[in-house]
Write a protein that holds these residues in place. Sequence first.
Motif, PDB file in Angstrom:
ATOM      1  N   ARG A 154       0.840  -1.189   0.000  1.00  0.00           N
ATOM      2  CA  ARG A 154       0.000   0.000   0.000  1.00  0.00           C
ATOM      3  C   ARG A 154       0.874   1.238   0.000  1.00  0.00           C
ATOM      4  O   ARG A 154       1.935   1.262   0.610  1.00  0.00           O
ATOM      5  CB  ARG A 154      -0.900   0.034   1.219  1.00  0.00           C
ATOM      6  CG  ARG A 154      -1.867  -1.128   1.317  1.00  0.00           C
ATOM      7  CD  ARG A 154      -2.739  -0.941   2.538  1.00  0.00           C
ATOM      8  NE  ARG A 154      -4.065  -1.465   2.451  1.00  0.00           N
ATOM      9  CZ  ARG A 154      -5.020  -1.134   1.578  1.00  0.00           C
ATOM     10  NH1 ARG A 154      -4.791  -0.279   0.652  1.00  0.00           N
ATOM     11  NH2 ARG A 154      -6.213  -1.662   1.624  1.00  0.00           N
ATOM     12  N   TYR A 155       0.382   2.266  -0.678  1.00  0.00           N
ATOM     13  CA  TYR A 155       1.074   3.542  -0.671  1.00  0.00           C
ATOM     14  C   TYR A 155       0.061   4.657  -0.809  1.00  0.00           C
ATOM     15  O   TYR A 155      -1.086   4.439  -1.178  1.00  0.00           O
ATOM     16  CB  TYR A 155       2.140   3.620  -1.770  1.00  0.00           C
ATOM     17  CG  TYR A 155       1.655   3.360  -3.169  1.00  0.00           C
ATOM     18  CD1 TYR A 155       1.254   4.400  -3.993  1.00  0.00           C
ATOM     19  CD2 TYR A 155       1.616   2.067  -3.680  1.00  0.00           C
ATOM     20  CE1 TYR A 155       0.826   4.166  -5.279  1.00  0.00           C
ATOM     21  CE2 TYR A 155       1.191   1.826  -4.965  1.00  0.00           C
ATOM     22  CZ  TYR A 155       0.801   2.878  -5.767  1.00  0.00           C
ATOM     23  OH  TYR A 155       0.375   2.641  -7.032  1.00  0.00           O
ATOM     24  N   ILE A 156       0.497   5.878  -0.479  1.00  0.00           N
ATOM     25  CA  ILE A 156      -0.360   7.058  -0.532  1.00  0.00           C
ATOM     26  C   ILE A 156       0.230   8.026  -1.544  1.00  0.00           C
ATOM     27  O   ILE A 156       1.425   8.333  -1.497  1.00  0.00           O
ATOM     28  CB  ILE A 156      -0.445   7.729   0.854  1.00  0.00           C
ATOM     29  CG1 ILE A 156      -1.048   6.768   1.871  1.00  0.00           C
ATOM     30  CG2 ILE A 156      -1.260   9.015   0.781  1.00  0.00           C
ATOM     31  CD1 ILE A 156      -0.933   7.248   3.295  1.00  0.00           C
ATOM     32  N   VAL A 157      -0.617   8.500  -2.449  1.00  0.00           N
ATOM     33  CA  VAL A 157      -0.184   9.471  -3.450  1.00  0.00           C
ATOM     34  C   VAL A 157      -0.807  10.811  -3.104  1.00  0.00           C
ATOM     35  O   VAL A 157      -2.022  10.937  -3.010  1.00  0.00           O
ATOM     36  CB  VAL A 157      -0.608   9.045  -4.872  1.00  0.00           C
ATOM     37  CG1 VAL A 157      -0.191  10.083  -5.891  1.00  0.00           C
ATOM     38  CG2 VAL A 157      -0.029   7.696  -5.215  1.00  0.00           C
ATOM     39  N   THR A 158       0.033  11.813  -2.874  1.00  0.00           N
ATOM     40  CA  THR A 158      -0.440  13.174  -2.668  1.00  0.00           C
ATOM     41  C   THR A 158      -0.093  13.977  -3.919  1.00  0.00           C
ATOM     42  O   THR A 158       0.209  13.398  -4.955  1.00  0.00           O
ATOM     43  CB  THR A 158       0.190  13.807  -1.416  1.00  0.00           C
ATOM     44  OG1 THR A 158       1.604  13.848  -1.581  1.00  0.00           O
ATOM     45  CG2 THR A 158      -0.158  13.022  -0.163  1.00  0.00           C
ATOM     46  N   VAL A 170       4.844  10.325  -3.122  1.00  0.00           N
ATOM     47  CA  VAL A 170       4.343   8.978  -2.895  1.00  0.00           C
ATOM     48  C   VAL A 170       4.980   8.491  -1.601  1.00  0.00           C
ATOM     49  O   VAL A 170       6.208   8.470  -1.480  1.00  0.00           O
ATOM     50  CB  VAL A 170       4.706   8.035  -4.058  1.00  0.00           C
ATOM     51  CG1 VAL A 170       4.247   6.627  -3.765  1.00  0.00           C
ATOM     52  CG2 VAL A 170       4.108   8.528  -5.351  1.00  0.00           C
ATOM     53  N   PHE A 171       4.149   8.130  -0.622  1.00  0.00           N
ATOM     54  CA  PHE A 171       4.614   7.681   0.681  1.00  0.00           C
ATOM     55  C   PHE A 171       4.292   6.206   0.853  1.00  0.00           C
ATOM     56  O   PHE A 171       3.191   5.772   0.514  1.00  0.00           O
ATOM     57  CB  PHE A 171       3.915   8.428   1.819  1.00  0.00           C
ATOM     58  CG  PHE A 171       4.139   9.902   1.819  1.00  0.00           C
ATOM     59  CD1 PHE A 171       5.307  10.435   2.312  1.00  0.00           C
ATOM     60  CD2 PHE A 171       3.168  10.760   1.337  1.00  0.00           C
ATOM     61  CE1 PHE A 171       5.511  11.798   2.319  1.00  0.00           C
ATOM     62  CE2 PHE A 171       3.362  12.127   1.339  1.00  0.00           C
ATOM     63  CZ  PHE A 171       4.538  12.641   1.833  1.00  0.00           C
ATOM     64  N   PHE A 172       5.233   5.451   1.395  1.00  0.00           N
ATOM     65  CA  PHE A 172       4.950   4.072   1.793  1.00  0.00           C
ATOM     66  C   PHE A 172       5.959   3.641   2.846  1.00  0.00           C
ATOM     67  O   PHE A 172       6.986   4.289   3.057  1.00  0.00           O
ATOM     68  CB  PHE A 172       4.934   3.108   0.603  1.00  0.00           C
ATOM     69  CG  PHE A 172       6.182   3.079  -0.225  1.00  0.00           C
ATOM     70  CD1 PHE A 172       7.184   2.184   0.040  1.00  0.00           C
ATOM     71  CD2 PHE A 172       6.339   3.949  -1.283  1.00  0.00           C
ATOM     72  CE1 PHE A 172       8.336   2.153  -0.727  1.00  0.00           C
ATOM     73  CE2 PHE A 172       7.467   3.930  -2.058  1.00  0.00           C
ATOM     74  CZ  PHE A 172       8.471   3.020  -1.775  1.00  0.00           C
ATOM     75  N   ASN A 184      10.499   4.365   6.335  1.00  0.00           N
ATOM     76  CA  ASN A 184       9.572   5.255   5.649  1.00  0.00           C
ATOM     77  C   ASN A 184      10.235   5.745   4.370  1.00  0.00           C
ATOM     78  O   ASN A 184      11.356   6.261   4.414  1.00  0.00           O
ATOM     79  CB  ASN A 184       9.217   6.449   6.527  1.00  0.00           C
ATOM     80  CG  ASN A 184       8.582   6.026   7.821  1.00  0.00           C
ATOM     81  OD1 ASN A 184       7.865   5.042   7.872  1.00  0.00           O
ATOM     82  ND2 ASN A 184       8.861   6.757   8.872  1.00  0.00           N
ATOM     83  N   ASN A 218       9.753   8.162   0.927  1.00  0.00           N
ATOM     84  CA  ASN A 218       9.013   9.244   0.290  1.00  0.00           C
ATOM     85  C   ASN A 218       9.664   9.498  -1.060  1.00  0.00           C
ATOM     86  O   ASN A 218      10.842   9.841  -1.130  1.00  0.00           O
ATOM     87  CB  ASN A 218       9.066  10.504   1.161  1.00  0.00           C
ATOM     88  CG  ASN A 218       8.452  11.695   0.495  1.00  0.00           C
ATOM     89  OD1 ASN A 218       7.786  11.589  -0.521  1.00  0.00           O
ATOM     90  ND2 ASN A 218       8.686  12.858   1.056  1.00  0.00           N
ATOM     91  N   LEU A 272      -2.436   0.675  -7.147  1.00  0.00           N
ATOM     92  CA  LEU A 272      -3.246   0.710  -5.928  1.00  0.00           C
ATOM     93  C   LEU A 272      -4.391  -0.271  -6.059  1.00  0.00           C
ATOM     94  O   LEU A 272      -5.067  -0.320  -7.078  1.00  0.00           O
ATOM     95  CB  LEU A 272      -3.797   2.120  -5.691  1.00  0.00           C
ATOM     96  CG  LEU A 272      -2.822   3.143  -5.153  1.00  0.00           C
ATOM     97  CD1 LEU A 272      -3.439   4.525  -5.172  1.00  0.00           C
ATOM     98  CD2 LEU A 272      -2.405   2.795  -3.762  1.00  0.00           C
TER      99      LEU A 272
END
Length: 174
Positions: free
Chosen positions: A113-117, A121-123, A148, A150, A173
């Motif tokens: 899983r990762y987060i895209v702002t 990209v954070f994971f 972490n 980034n 995702l």
Amino acid sequence: MYTLKYYYEYILKQDFLTIFTYQNSLKIPLFNKIVLNFGASQSTFKNLLPSLAAILLLSSQNPCIVISKKTTLTLKVKGGVAIGCKIDLRGANKFLFFEKLVFSILPRIKNFRYIVTENNVFFKLDNLFLFKEIEKKYDYFQDLPQLNVNVNFKAQNPQEVLAFLSACKFPSLS
């Protein structure tokens, strides 16, 4: 030349020019840097040594120690105490690390899983023993915290970031 850098220079740029419309060729998405960070609240220097060594092995650069600037009562952190270590990868090292990550580490992770702002990209990587460098020294690196990661992009919107990641064979995702 590195595989990913060559792929970006000669293939991805042409693909982005056909997919998106740009006024200027300098607006084509590119990732600026990769930040690797081990964070732990109130860790002693003795506890930080394995983290420092792990980042050094992963990136071939010397990490810097992160020191808290002021006292935070809610997190129980004193001012002036080492709370983690981090490193910024730029240039050739970012391409080498990203290649290693995409082609050998991420395919072995289930439920990634990762987060895209906007431009990031954070994971988090829990099992660092997927890296061969760390696996060789298993006894020394048993109590490592999460890594972490980034990935910072130069892009205009999140759709360009997702297009860049999918073109580089980054897991989608789910």
